[in-house]
Design a protein around this motif. Structure first.
Motif, PDB file in Angstrom:
ATOM      1  N   SER A   1       0.831  -1.210   0.000  1.00  0.00           N
ATOM      2  CA  SER A   1       0.000   0.000   0.000  1.00  0.00           C
ATOM      3  C   SER A   1       0.860   1.252   0.000  1.00  0.00           C
ATOM      4  O   SER A   1       0.576   2.218  -0.736  1.00  0.00           O
ATOM      5  N   TYR A   2       1.901   1.256   0.841  1.00  0.00           N
ATOM      6  CA  TYR A   2       2.821   2.392   0.859  1.00  0.00           C
ATOM      7  C   TYR A   2       3.412   2.647  -0.522  1.00  0.00           C
ATOM      8  O   TYR A   2       3.439   3.775  -1.022  1.00  0.00           O
ATOM      9  N   LEU A   3       3.918   1.570  -1.165  1.00  0.00           N
ATOM     10  CA  LEU A   3       4.581   1.730  -2.457  1.00  0.00           C
ATOM     11  C   LEU A   3       3.588   2.157  -3.542  1.00  0.00           C
ATOM     12  O   LEU A   3       3.898   3.028  -4.368  1.00  0.00           O
ATOM     13  N   THR A   4       2.409   1.544  -3.540  1.00  0.00           N
ATOM     14  CA  THR A   4       1.425   1.876  -4.568  1.00  0.00           C
ATOM     15  C   THR A   4       1.036   3.352  -4.507  1.00  0.00           C
ATOM     16  O   THR A   4       1.006   4.057  -5.533  1.00  0.00           O
ATOM     17  N   ILE A   5       0.745   3.837  -3.314  1.00  0.00           N
ATOM     18  CA  ILE A   5       0.336   5.236  -3.148  1.00  0.00           C
ATOM     19  C   ILE A   5       1.497   6.179  -3.440  1.00  0.00           C
ATOM     20  O   ILE A   5       1.334   7.217  -4.112  1.00  0.00           O
ATOM     21  N   SER A   6       2.695   5.831  -2.963  1.00  0.00           N
ATOM     22  CA  SER A   6       3.857   6.712  -3.154  1.00  0.00           C
ATOM     23  C   SER A   6       4.287   6.762  -4.612  1.00  0.00           C
ATOM     24  O   SER A   6       4.580   7.839  -5.153  1.00  0.00           O
ATOM     25  N   PHE A   7       4.335   5.609  -5.281  1.00  0.00           N
ATOM     26  CA  PHE A   7       4.769   5.577  -6.683  1.00  0.00           C
ATOM     27  C   PHE A   7       3.779   6.318  -7.580  1.00  0.00           C
ATOM     28  O   PHE A   7       4.174   6.888  -8.606  1.00  0.00           O
ATOM     29  N   ALA A   8       2.506   6.313  -7.212  1.00  0.00           N
ATOM     30  CA  ALA A   8       1.507   7.004  -8.035  1.00  0.00           C
ATOM     31  C   ALA A   8       1.712   8.512  -8.036  1.00  0.00           C
ATOM     32  O   ALA A   8       1.258   9.204  -8.965  1.00  0.00           O
ATOM     33  N   LYS A   9       2.373   9.023  -7.026  1.00  0.00           N
ATOM     34  CA  LYS A   9       2.582  10.469  -6.917  1.00  0.00           C
ATOM     35  C   LYS A   9       3.915  10.922  -7.496  1.00  0.00           C
ATOM     36  O   LYS A   9       4.211  12.121  -7.509  1.00  0.00           O
ATOM     37  N   LEU A  10       4.760   9.972  -7.936  1.00  0.00           N
ATOM     38  CA  LEU A  10       6.082  10.329  -8.441  1.00  0.00           C
ATOM     39  C   LEU A  10       6.006  10.833  -9.877  1.00  0.00           C
ATOM     40  O   LEU A  10       5.204  10.360 -10.687  1.00  0.00           O
ATOM     41  N   HIS A  11       6.885  11.791 -10.187  1.00  0.00           N
ATOM     42  CA  HIS A  11       6.994  12.326 -11.536  1.00  0.00           C
ATOM     43  C   HIS A  11       8.468  12.498 -11.877  1.00  0.00           C
ATOM     44  O   HIS A  11       9.304  12.745 -11.005  1.00  0.00           O
ATOM     45  N   GLN A  12       8.772  12.384 -13.141  1.00  0.00           N
ATOM     46  CA  GLN A  12      10.143  12.584 -13.612  1.00  0.00           C
ATOM     47  C   GLN A  12      10.556  14.028 -13.389  1.00  0.00           C
ATOM     48  O   GLN A  12       9.782  14.962 -13.630  1.00  0.00           O
ATOM     49  N   ASN A  13      11.800  14.238 -12.901  1.00  0.00           N
ATOM     50  CA  ASN A  13      12.327  15.594 -12.752  1.00  0.00           C
ATOM     51  C   ASN A  13      13.766  15.644 -13.241  1.00  0.00           C
ATOM     52  O   ASN A  13      14.381  14.609 -13.536  1.00  0.00           O
ATOM     53  N   ASP A  14      14.305  16.842 -13.317  1.00  0.00           N
ATOM     54  CA  ASP A  14      15.647  17.026 -13.871  1.00  0.00           C
ATOM     55  C   ASP A  14      16.738  16.594 -12.903  1.00  0.00           C
ATOM     56  O   ASP A  14      17.850  16.258 -13.318  1.00  0.00           O
ATOM     57  N   LYS A  15      16.452  16.601 -11.601  1.00  0.00           N
ATOM     58  CA  LYS A  15      17.489  16.303 -10.614  1.00  0.00           C
ATOM     59  C   LYS A  15      17.750  14.811 -10.476  1.00  0.00           C
ATOM     60  O   LYS A  15      18.882  14.390 -10.251  1.00  0.00           O
ATOM     61  N   GLU A  16      16.713  13.995 -10.574  1.00  0.00           N
ATOM     62  CA  GLU A  16      16.851  12.555 -10.348  1.00  0.00           C
ATOM     63  C   GLU A  16      16.115  11.777 -11.424  1.00  0.00           C
ATOM     64  O   GLU A  16      15.115  12.247 -11.981  1.00  0.00           O
ATOM     65  N   LYS A  17      16.621  10.591 -11.677  1.00  0.00           N
ATOM     66  CA  LYS A  17      15.902   9.660 -12.533  1.00  0.00           C
ATOM     67  C   LYS A  17      14.768   9.029 -11.726  1.00  0.00           C
ATOM     68  O   LYS A  17      14.819   8.962 -10.498  1.00  0.00           O
ATOM     69  N   LEU A  18      13.764   8.557 -12.413  1.00  0.00           N
ATOM     70  CA  LEU A  18      12.594   8.017 -11.732  1.00  0.00           C
ATOM     71  C   LEU A  18      12.942   6.810 -10.874  1.00  0.00           C
ATOM     72  O   LEU A  18      12.445   6.658  -9.751  1.00  0.00           O
ATOM     73  N   TRP A  19      13.827   5.924 -11.353  1.00  0.00           N
ATOM     74  CA  TRP A  19      14.179   4.738 -10.573  1.00  0.00           C
ATOM     75  C   TRP A  19      14.948   5.104  -9.314  1.00  0.00           C
ATOM     76  O   TRP A  19      14.861   4.396  -8.299  1.00  0.00           O
ATOM     77  N   GLU A  20      15.689   6.223  -9.402  1.00  0.00           N
ATOM     78  CA  GLU A  20      16.421   6.665  -8.206  1.00  0.00           C
ATOM     79  C   GLU A  20      15.448   7.151  -7.129  1.00  0.00           C
ATOM     80  O   GLU A  20      15.616   6.857  -5.940  1.00  0.00           O
ATOM     81  N   THR A  21      14.435   7.873  -7.573  1.00  0.00           N
ATOM     82  CA  THR A  21      13.425   8.335  -6.618  1.00  0.00           C
ATOM     83  C   THR A  21      12.664   7.156  -6.016  1.00  0.00           C
ATOM     84  O   THR A  21      12.366   7.127  -4.821  1.00  0.00           O
ATOM     85  N   LYS A  22      12.361   6.171  -6.868  1.00  0.00           N
ATOM     86  CA  LYS A  22      11.680   4.975  -6.366  1.00  0.00           C
ATOM     87  C   LYS A  22      12.548   4.211  -5.369  1.00  0.00           C
ATOM     88  O   LYS A  22      12.037   3.627  -4.407  1.00  0.00           O
ATOM     89  N   LEU A  23      13.858   4.228  -5.593  1.00  0.00           N
ATOM     90  CA  LEU A  23      14.774   3.569  -4.653  1.00  0.00           C
ATOM     91  C   LEU A  23      14.705   4.227  -3.283  1.00  0.00           C
ATOM     92  O   LEU A  23      14.651   3.553  -2.253  1.00  0.00           O
ATOM     93  N   GLU A  24      14.692   5.572  -3.272  1.00  0.00           N
ATOM     94  CA  GLU A  24      14.596   6.281  -1.994  1.00  0.00           C
ATOM     95  C   GLU A  24      13.262   5.989  -1.307  1.00  0.00           C
ATOM     96  O   GLU A  24      13.208   5.737  -0.093  1.00  0.00           O
ATOM     97  N   VAL A  25      12.179   6.017  -2.077  1.00  0.00           N
ATOM     98  CA  VAL A  25      10.858   5.753  -1.505  1.00  0.00           C
ATOM     99  C   VAL A  25      10.784   4.334  -0.947  1.00  0.00           C
ATOM    100  O   VAL A  25      10.242   4.099   0.142  1.00  0.00           O
ATOM    101  N   THR A  26      11.356   3.380  -1.679  1.00  0.00           N
ATOM    102  CA  THR A  26      11.358   1.991  -1.202  1.00  0.00           C
ATOM    103  C   THR A  26      12.128   1.869   0.110  1.00  0.00           C
ATOM    104  O   THR A  26      11.690   1.180   1.043  1.00  0.00           O
ATOM    105  N   GLY A  27      13.282   2.525   0.196  1.00  0.00           N
ATOM    106  CA  GLY A  27      14.060   2.506   1.436  1.00  0.00           C
ATOM    107  C   GLY A  27      13.286   3.081   2.601  1.00  0.00           C
ATOM    108  O   GLY A  27      13.296   2.530   3.714  1.00  0.00           O
ATOM    109  N   LEU A  28      12.574   4.201   2.362  1.00  0.00           N
ATOM    110  CA  LEU A  28      11.774   4.818   3.421  1.00  0.00           C
ATOM    111  C   LEU A  28      10.670   3.873   3.887  1.00  0.00           C
ATOM    112  O   LEU A  28      10.461   3.690   5.092  1.00  0.00           O
ATOM    113  N   ARG A  29       9.987   3.236   2.940  1.00  0.00           N
ATOM    114  CA  ARG A  29       8.882   2.358   3.305  1.00  0.00           C
ATOM    115  C   ARG A  29       9.368   1.096   4.006  1.00  0.00           C
ATOM    116  O   ARG A  29       8.681   0.561   4.882  1.00  0.00           O
TER     117      ARG A  29
END
Length: 698
Positions: free
Chosen positions: A130-158
């Motif tokens: 549930s944490y990952l589904t809700i968090s990943f749905a709110k992620l968007h590509q940005n210039d500072k980080e690649k999407l998989w990098e952001t997902k890695l941080e979110v996964t670590g937090l969860r």
């Protein structure tokens, strides 16, 4: 009738509160909780006295502490009602208690244990997904980080959040004197395996949490985050220190290391203090409140045990068996009772000032009102040194010993069976000694019906047969043992016939008392539930008062005058200090109040303790007070015993031939033997066999 209704009402209330607390954990990962429940709870509970911390205390800490206090009242009433044995289980409940797993790293696991374990794993998977589904749905590509990098941080937090959920349950199984375990029919010894399971899950999740963040910082060129310790928010350095302490602790818990290097396991396990301290600094006190109830109850329990362990108890005698087993006999407060299968922790400073070892109590508080006995097998460096110490002349004819416990099961389930089969290997006979002594007392003193008993015991050599001598207490009236329907099948596996060594005598050592010695006294909690409830409630109320004053009159003015947020680390340390002060003050007051009331009685009992008159010099009180099995005055014990040489018992054949519709089966001893018995009972070949899991320490 009225008390029964009160007990049922308390059971219902306790169940509802726990269900509500669990529901909060289930809903926490959802948008409903985040968008609807959480804002309303914060707005309704936020105050100048507690702030956001007050919300977490109310939702996550208060319900469990309320259950603990109300559970103390429930257990007190249950004890007063005298309901120590349960009725016969229904066939459906008996089926749930059958072992379904008997091999592998988890050991013997019943169907009900497996079901609850799977439900807990389902909770973890649900929260994480549930944490990952809700968090990943709110992620968007940005210039500072690649999407998989952001997902890695979110996964670590969860992963860290799920580890925190496991931490909320981690300390419940090791609060030996808490009311939580008896409420669900568990003992501290039988629930240790749940602590082990949870500990492995916690460290897997926290290790994955740390690895994810290290990888994230590395690929995003933010490795400097590893050395940051901010005043607000998450502090990375203490989190890394907590993980290091946890990994060291975890590495020594695996069975091969724990068995071969117990001292290393014991001392490294004390790192849990640093682990929790750095974890508190890592997440802050507000987030720490999620796991506060288990830790708070553990601190109370640990401090009460510390107070009890500071007293040197009166060691009356020690019996040294030819099999190199030891029976220690302590003086006990005469009004203090405990159930069979109780456990005590023993510390002998002359052997090791820091090590405490658990042992199953072999005596019976009804049959021996002023004695408490344990049996220790000479295995491992600590027990070998203890045996050598007792085998040599002791200075001043005494040995300083401290005792913590005993911790008793709340009920005696073995009484509900028509027949009882007890299978033991070696010193695994110890817990069955206490059961047999209880049955002796019941049939002779209370004239109560008792189950038929078959004791199947396996020993390596005939010398070990002297363990059967310990079925009879060193004191007490057991002359009418013949009334007990007892049959003993003893197997000597490594000899074809009795040897001369089997005729060796048991040697008894008597110790001199000194005025500072005290009899073993009850722990505040299992034997004083109302006092434990008072300590938990009063200490927690005092803690709330102190943090309210701190927030309102110290932290709030500083934040308003400086327009900054007060340091999370400092706030956490102050809260920890308040917890320690409140727990120590409330527990010390309760302990000293009870101790002052019992002091004169204990002193009188110590002075009146009988000791043998020495026939030799006072420096040596050794004499052969016991005899080999064949000349024991209680001939009924000899008649009940049949000895088989040169082979192991055919457990499957013996168990499947047992008559009766309601047969309880208990096993104690080597792991392989216990698993074999559990497998036979769960095979479905005999529906009348009901396996009872017990914990055994020696």
């Amino acid at each position: 009738m009225e008390r029964s209704l009160v007990l049922k009402a308390l059971q219902l209330l306790l169940g509802l509160v726990f269900a509500g607390w669990l529901m909060v954990w289930i809903m926490r990962p959802t948008n409903t909780y985040r968008n609807d429940w959480s804002p309303k709870l914060i707005s309704d509970t936020n105050s100048t006295y507690f702030g956001r911390q007050g919300t977490n205390i109310l939702i996550y800490a208060f319900p469990i502490l309320f259950i603990s206090v109300l559970g103390c009242i429930y257990l007190h009433l249950l004890k007063k009602s005298g309901n120590t044995e349960r009725g016969k289980s229904s066939s459906r409940l008996a089926a749930w208690k059958r072992p379904v797993l008997v091999k592998g790293p988890l050991g013997i696991v019943s169907a009900i244990e497996l079901a609850f374990s799977l439900l807990f794993l389902a909770l973890l998977i649900w929260c994480f997904s549930s944490y990952l589904t809700i968090s990943f749905a709110k992620l968007h590509q940005n210039d500072k980080e690649k999407l998989w990098e952001t997902k890695l941080e979110v996964t670590g937090l969860r992963l860290g959040l799920i580890g925190n959920l496991c931490c909320a349950f981690l300390f419940f199984p090791v609060t030996r004197g808490s009311s939580l375990l008896p409420l669900i029919g568990l003992t501290s010894e039988s629930s240790i395996k749940y602590h082990v399971w949870l500990g492995h899950i916690v460290m897997v999740l926290f290790s994955a949490h740390g690895v994810c963040y290290i990888l994230y910082w590395a690929v995003t060129n933010q490795t400097d985050e590893m050395i940051k310790w901010g005043n607000t928010g998450i502090a990375n350095v203490p989190g890394e220190l907590a993980l290091i302490c946890g990994l060291i602790l975890w590495a020594t818990t695996f069975p091969r290391i724990r068995r071969k290097m117990f001292e290393l396991f014991f001392y490294s396990h004390q790192l849990y203090i640093l682990f929790l301290f750095f974890y508190l600094l890592h997440v802050g006190i507000s987030f720490f409140c999620y796991i506060l109830p288990g830790i708070y109850l553990f601190m109370i329990d640990r401090y009460l045990r510390f107070l009890q362990s500071r007293t040197k108890v009166r060691l009356v005698s020690a019996r040294l068996l030819p099999s190199e087993a030891i029976e220690l006999n302590f003086s006990k407060s005469s009004g203090f009772g405990y159930n069979p299968l109780s456990t005590v922790f023993i510390n002998v400073p002359s052997v090791s000032s820091l090590q405490w070892h658990p042992y199953t109590v072999s005596s019976n508080s009804n049959l021996e009102p002023e004695r408490l006995s344990v049996i220790i097998k000479k295995e491992g460096s600590w027990t070998q040194k203890l045996y050598r110490t007792l085998s040599s002349p002791l200075p001043n004819d005494r040995l300083d010993v401290s005792v913590e416990g005993p911790y008793s099961p709340t009920s005696m389930n073995f009484l509900r069976y028509d027949s009882l089969v007890m299978v033991s290997g070696g010193s695994g006979i110890t817990p069955f000694i206490s059961i047999i002594r209880e049955l002796i007392y019941r049939i002779n003193t209370l004239n109560a019906p008792t189950p038929r008993v078959l004791l199947i015991c396996a020993f390596k050599t005939s010398v070990d047969l002297t363990m059967l001598d310990l079925l009879l207490p060193i004191s007490g009236d057991v002359s009418d043992l013949s009334r007990l329907q007892l049959r003993i099948e003893a197997f000597v596996t490594r000899e074809e016939a009795a040897t001369d060594e089997s005729q060796s005598l048991i040697r008894t050592i008597w110790f001199k008392p000194i005025p500072s010695d005290k009899p073993v006294a009850p722990v505040l909690g299992p034997n004083s539930w109302l006092w434990l409830g008072a300590i938990v409630s009063s200490s927690f109320v005092a803690f709330l008062l102190l943090i309210g004053i701190l927030q309102r009159y110290y932290i709030n003015p500083i934040e308003q005058n400086t327009n900054t947020v007060y340091s999370y680390s400092t706030r956490a340390v102050l809260n920890l200090l308040f917890i320690c002060v409140c727990v120590a003050a409330a527990a010390s007051a309760g302990f000293l109040w009870n101790k002052s009331g019992n002091y004169s009685k204990e002193a009188k009992q110590i002075q009146s303790t009988d000791a043998p008159t020495p026939t030799t010099s006072p420096s040596s009180w050794f004499y052969n007070a016991d005899r080999e099995l064949e000349s024991v005055p209680q001939e009924s014990l000899v008649k009940a015993t049949k000895v088989h040489f040169g082979g192991r018992p055919d457990l499957k054949k013996i168990l499947l031939e047992i008559d009766g519709s309601n047969v309880g089966v208990m096993a104690s001893g080597p792991r392989g033997m216990r698993h074999e018995v559990a497998a036979i009972c769960s095979s479905g070949l005999a529906d009348n066999l009901h396996f009872e899991s017990i914990s055994f320490s020696w």
